[in-house]
Design a protein around this motif. Structure first.
Motif, PDB file in Angstrom:
ATOM      1  N   LYS A   4      33.495  36.723  39.243  1.00  0.00           N
ATOM      2  CA  LYS A   4      34.796  37.294  38.890  1.00  0.00           C
ATOM      3  C   LYS A   4      34.651  38.344  37.797  1.00  0.00           C
ATOM      4  O   LYS A   4      35.275  39.414  37.860  1.00  0.00           O
ATOM      5  CB  LYS A   4      35.741  36.184  38.441  1.00  0.00           C
ATOM      6  N   TYR A  52      41.986  41.396  36.865  1.00  0.00           N
ATOM      7  CA  TYR A  52      41.093  40.795  37.850  1.00  0.00           C
ATOM      8  C   TYR A  52      40.160  39.742  37.253  1.00  0.00           C
ATOM      9  O   TYR A  52      39.525  39.001  38.001  1.00  0.00           O
ATOM     10  CB  TYR A  52      40.263  41.883  38.542  1.00  0.00           C
ATOM     11  N   ASP A  64      44.222  38.537  45.738  1.00  0.00           N
ATOM     12  CA  ASP A  64      43.266  37.668  46.422  1.00  0.00           C
ATOM     13  C   ASP A  64      43.400  37.752  47.940  1.00  0.00           C
ATOM     14  O   ASP A  64      43.080  36.805  48.657  1.00  0.00           O
ATOM     15  CB  ASP A  64      43.473  36.212  45.972  1.00  0.00           C
ATOM     16  N   ASN A 176      49.268  36.184  44.828  1.00  0.00           N
ATOM     17  CA  ASN A 176      49.296  37.433  45.575  1.00  0.00           C
ATOM     18  C   ASN A 176      50.614  38.194  45.446  1.00  0.00           C
ATOM     19  O   ASN A 176      50.655  39.398  45.703  1.00  0.00           O
ATOM     20  CB  ASN A 176      49.009  37.159  47.051  1.00  0.00           C
TER      21      ASN A 176
END
Length: 282
Positions: A4, A52, A64, A176
């Motif tokens: 990540k 992010y 995502d 999302n």
């Protein structure tokens, strides 16, 4: 965690590259312009990295659910890069810049028909604008609009043939769609469809509305400022990218609403089947 972090850093660097592209490619950049570009690049990179690298999204939608944002970024970068290459070719022509200019001229001719968005952009310019600037505006508008159409078509193909976003696994509405509250009154499907319709209508109308608004507000907004290559690149890119982004968002939200409807049908069918099965045994 490492993955990540690496992804967040890479995305931040890509955003910096996007913002700096015109300054890198165009000759004779003013010192004040360079400072503004550096500041904007750092701010955008910081926001992208935080967004992010965090488990709790704030503004970026479909974070995502790739490749939604990747398609949008690719379209934005392609438009900025091509227009910057054409602008840099005015002073230092190369084979690539001449090729882009030739393609842009052909595309703009195809898209410059009566009542088209490209024609409206050209008509918003003052009548005393010189022919060279009119040609530059036409090419920039035609290319940026063409890129936006391609990006929209690419996303539709991904949605149609790849089953976006179900191929990524479970779809989390909260991560999302962080600006959409599914619990704030009314059926979530109706609200998603209503928002999707609003985005689709606005995305379709904006390329027509913006030039008309500029023409009506010509006493306060001077389109001749498009003589500045930086302004021309970013204005034409934004004019084409924002409507395409709204159209993609509307299509995506409609798709999410359909997924919820399908999930409800499966749940209802499963529950109904269990009830029937129990009744038979009784």
């Amino acid at each position: 965690m490492i993955s990540k972090l690496t992804g967040a850093i890479l995305r931040a660097l890509m955003v910096v590259l996007l913002i700096a592209t015109p300054s890198i490619m165009l000759p004779a950049i003013h010192a004040d312009t360079s400072q503004i570009v550096v500041l904007l690049g750092l701010l955008a990179a910081g926001f992208t990295f935080v967004e992010y690298n965090s488990n709790y999204p704030s503004l970026v939608e479909f974070r995502d659910a790739p490749p939604f944002n990747r398609v949008r970024f690719l379209a934005l970068f392609a438009s900025v890069f091509v227009l910057s290459a054409i602008a840099s070719g005015k002073a230092n022509p190369t084979t690539i810049t001449l090729l882009f200019e030739l393609i842009g001229g052909r595309v703009s001719e195809l898209l410059d028909f009566p009542y088209s968005p490209v024609r409206l952009v050209v008509l918003m310019m003052p009548t005393d604008t010189n022919a060279a600037l009119i040609a530059d505006v036409r090419i920039a508008a035609g290319l940026s609009y063409f890129v936006s159409i391609l990006s929209l078509g690419l996303f539709v193909l991904i949605l149609r043939f790849k089953g976006w976003p179900s191929q990524t696994g479970g779809f989390n509405v909260w991560t999302n769609l962080p600006t959409f509250d599914p619990t704030s009154g009314g059926d979530v499907v109706d609200r998603l469809n209503r928002d999707a319709t609003g985005n689709l209508i606005l995305g379709f109308l904006l390329p027509f509305i913006i030039p008309a608004f500029v023409k009506l507000a010509s006493d306060y907004i001077n389109p001749v400022s498009l003589e500045n290559q930086h302004t021309l690149i970013w204005m034409m890119t934004a004019w084409a990218f924002l409507p395409a982004s709204l159209l993609m968002r509307g299509i995506a939200m409609n798709r999410v609403a359909q997924m919820i409807v399908n999930q409800r049908r499966r749940a209802y069918a499963a529950a109904h089947g269990e009830d029937v099965h129990g009744a038979v045994h009784a």
